[in-house]
Design a protein around this motif. Sequence first.
Motif, PDB file in Angstrom:
ATOM      1  N   VAL A   1      48.802  37.064  40.649  1.00  0.00           N
ATOM      2  CA  VAL A   1      48.605  36.970  39.357  1.00  0.00           C
ATOM      3  C   VAL A   1      47.528  35.203  38.972  1.00  0.00           C
ATOM      4  N   GLU A   2      47.878  34.466  39.684  1.00  0.00           N
ATOM      5  CA  GLU A   2      47.166  33.502  40.030  1.00  0.00           C
ATOM      6  C   GLU A   2      45.904  33.680  40.644  1.00  0.00           C
ATOM      7  N   ASN A   3      45.714  34.359  41.379  1.00  0.00           N
ATOM      8  CA  ASN A   3      44.423  34.746  41.419  1.00  0.00           C
ATOM      9  C   ASN A   3      43.753  36.023  40.404  1.00  0.00           C
ATOM     10  N   ASN A   4      44.334  36.672  39.253  1.00  0.00           N
ATOM     11  CA  ASN A   4      43.796  36.949  38.144  1.00  0.00           C
ATOM     12  C   ASN A   4      43.748  35.760  37.275  1.00  0.00           C
ATOM     13  N   LYS A   5      44.299  35.306  37.651  1.00  0.00           N
ATOM     14  CA  LYS A   5      43.864  34.036  36.471  1.00  0.00           C
ATOM     15  C   LYS A   5      42.532  33.121  36.869  1.00  0.00           C
ATOM     16  N   LYS A   6      42.290  32.581  38.005  1.00  0.00           N
ATOM     17  CA  LYS A   6      41.128  32.026  38.176  1.00  0.00           C
ATOM     18  C   LYS A   6      39.540  32.845  38.018  1.00  0.00           C
ATOM     19  N   LYS A   7      40.457  34.607  37.910  1.00  0.00           N
ATOM     20  CA  LYS A   7      38.408  35.163  37.825  1.00  0.00           C
ATOM     21  C   LYS A   7      38.932  35.120  36.432  1.00  0.00           C
ATOM     22  N   ASN A   8      39.791  35.592  35.892  1.00  0.00           N
ATOM     23  CA  ASN A   8      38.804  35.264  34.346  1.00  0.00           C
ATOM     24  C   ASN A   8      38.799  33.801  33.580  1.00  0.00           C
TER      25      ASN A   8
ATOM     26  N   LEU B   1      33.913  35.688  42.626  1.00  0.00           N
ATOM     27  CA  LEU B   1      34.995  36.115  42.181  1.00  0.00           C
ATOM     28  C   LEU B   1      35.504  37.022  42.660  1.00  0.00           C
ATOM     29  N   ARG B   2      34.359  37.542  44.005  1.00  0.00           N
ATOM     30  CA  ARG B   2      34.584  38.417  44.896  1.00  0.00           C
ATOM     31  C   ARG B   2      36.344  37.356  45.332  1.00  0.00           C
ATOM     32  N   SER B   3      36.230  37.342  45.846  1.00  0.00           N
ATOM     33  CA  SER B   3      37.322  36.250  46.555  1.00  0.00           C
ATOM     34  C   SER B   3      38.755  35.828  45.373  1.00  0.00           C
ATOM     35  N   ARG B   4      38.727  36.091  44.208  1.00  0.00           N
ATOM     36  CA  ARG B   4      39.855  36.278  43.597  1.00  0.00           C
ATOM     37  C   ARG B   4      40.547  37.725  42.570  1.00  0.00           C
ATOM     38  N   ILE B   5      39.269  39.297  42.927  1.00  0.00           N
ATOM     39  CA  ILE B   5      39.937  40.003  42.134  1.00  0.00           C
ATOM     40  C   ILE B   5      39.289  40.893  43.638  1.00  0.00           C
ATOM     41  N   GLY B   6      38.794  40.440  44.104  1.00  0.00           N
ATOM     42  CA  GLY B   6      39.024  41.739  45.764  1.00  0.00           C
ATOM     43  C   GLY B   6      38.065  42.543  45.856  1.00  0.00           C
ATOM     44  N   GLY B   7      38.471  43.249  46.174  1.00  0.00           N
ATOM     45  CA  GLY B   7      37.460  44.642  45.518  1.00  0.00           C
ATOM     46  C   GLY B   7      37.778  46.306  46.705  1.00  0.00           C
ATOM     47  N   CYS B   8      36.221  46.923  47.553  1.00  0.00           N
ATOM     48  CA  CYS B   8      35.946  47.375  48.408  1.00  0.00           C
ATOM     49  C   CYS B   8      35.422  46.864  49.281  1.00  0.00           C
ATOM     50  N   HIS B   9      36.100  46.600  50.699  1.00  0.00           N
ATOM     51  CA  HIS B   9      35.480  45.952  52.290  1.00  0.00           C
ATOM     52  C   HIS B   9      35.186  47.008  52.575  1.00  0.00           C
ATOM     53  N   ALA B  10      34.212  46.831  54.055  1.00  0.00           N
ATOM     54  CA  ALA B  10      33.842  47.134  54.851  1.00  0.00           C
ATOM     55  C   ALA B  10      34.816  47.475  55.951  1.00  0.00           C
ATOM     56  N   LYS B  11      35.229  48.544  57.002  1.00  0.00           N
ATOM     57  CA  LYS B  11      35.992  48.485  57.669  1.00  0.00           C
ATOM     58  C   LYS B  11      35.952  47.239  59.166  1.00  0.00           C
ATOM     59  N   LEU B  12      34.498  47.410  59.378  1.00  0.00           N
ATOM     60  CA  LEU B  12      34.318  47.221  60.734  1.00  0.00           C
ATOM     61  C   LEU B  12      33.709  45.497  60.378  1.00  0.00           C
ATOM     62  N   PRO B  13      33.076  44.447  60.769  1.00  0.00           N
ATOM     63  CA  PRO B  13      32.801  43.085  60.258  1.00  0.00           C
ATOM     64  C   PRO B  13      31.766  43.458  60.350  1.00  0.00           C
ATOM     65  N   TRP B  14      30.633  43.577  61.662  1.00  0.00           N
ATOM     66  CA  TRP B  14      28.847  44.000  61.516  1.00  0.00           C
ATOM     67  C   TRP B  14      28.261  44.723  60.255  1.00  0.00           C
ATOM     68  N   LEU B  15      29.981  46.115  60.428  1.00  0.00           N
ATOM     69  CA  LEU B  15      28.992  46.089  59.442  1.00  0.00           C
ATOM     70  C   LEU B  15      29.347  45.628  57.822  1.00  0.00           C
ATOM     71  N   CYS B  16      30.043  44.673  57.335  1.00  0.00           N
ATOM     72  CA  CYS B  16      30.696  43.616  56.203  1.00  0.00           C
ATOM     73  C   CYS B  16      28.814  42.918  56.178  1.00  0.00           C
ATOM     74  N   LEU B  17      28.369  42.526  57.132  1.00  0.00           N
ATOM     75  CA  LEU B  17      27.771  41.571  57.534  1.00  0.00           C
ATOM     76  C   LEU B  17      26.286  42.134  57.020  1.00  0.00           C
TER      77      LEU B  17
ATOM     78  N   LYS C   1      42.521  43.794  37.197  1.00  0.00           N
ATOM     79  CA  LYS C   1      43.699  43.215  38.165  1.00  0.00           C
ATOM     80  C   LYS C   1      42.913  43.181  39.162  1.00  0.00           C
ATOM     81  N   PRO C   2      43.382  41.928  40.250  1.00  0.00           N
ATOM     82  CA  PRO C   2      42.817  42.172  41.295  1.00  0.00           C
ATOM     83  C   PRO C   2      43.435  43.254  42.328  1.00  0.00           C
ATOM     84  N   ILE C   3      42.408  43.787  42.661  1.00  0.00           N
ATOM     85  CA  ILE C   3      42.866  45.111  44.229  1.00  0.00           C
ATOM     86  C   ILE C   3      42.577  44.942  44.894  1.00  0.00           C
ATOM     87  N   TYR C   4      43.390  45.005  46.625  1.00  0.00           N
ATOM     88  CA  TYR C   4      42.956  44.622  47.303  1.00  0.00           C
ATOM     89  C   TYR C   4      42.854  45.471  48.834  1.00  0.00           C
TER      90      TYR C   4
END
Length: 203
Positions: free
Chosen positions: A147-154, A75-91, A132-135
């Motif tokens: 638009v395509e990601n929104n359809k796939k998300k649904n 779901l996150r790969s389609r709709i996006g959302g909040c991401h960590a600024k640094l890679p190690w923080l993301c992990l 709607k997706p937000i990145y």
Amino acid sequence: CIIFLVMPMLHKKAVAIANSCVSRGWVKDSELDWCVYAAEKWILFSAFLLLLLLWMCVSGKYIETLSFACTFYVLRSRIGGCHAKLPWLCLTASIVIVITITILIGPLLSRIPLLPSLIGSFLIYIVAYFTKPIYPPQASFTREAIVENNKKKNHLLIIVFLLQASASLASLFNISTYLFCGVLLTQILVSIEKARQKGRKES
């Protein structure tokens, strides 16, 4: 502490991979930074999978972890959302989230009676369906891709809801609860990113 020691090594490895791609003509010189980012992303994703496997072996929560992580990831790969600024923080955040969901949030939600649980889940799914997706600003997506990601998300939401409802009716709460957790957390991160971007525009 271990992460602080390992991350510079991972970055150096990503740079080495990117330079190798450029020297072989696979990537243009102007795309070196992007290649470093892509290599670092896949190295971190591989590290995440290893840590996820380790967590499942230690905790014994294979079904719960996979139900949550797979739902959250697709779901996150389609709709996006909040991401960590640094890679190690993301992990780090990803692993902390998985552990918190499987040992704390999931067990608490599984205590909710079936009918209120299904009604609450349905409402969250409705909100997510019309969201709607937000990145993050640094991510570059065309209008057509969004638009395509929104359809796939649904489509994914409908599938996950049907799986959750079926699992609940079959009393497989170790599956249904964690499928819902994946949807709920995705929606929360999207709401946070929307609030962030709205705050930036207003400031």
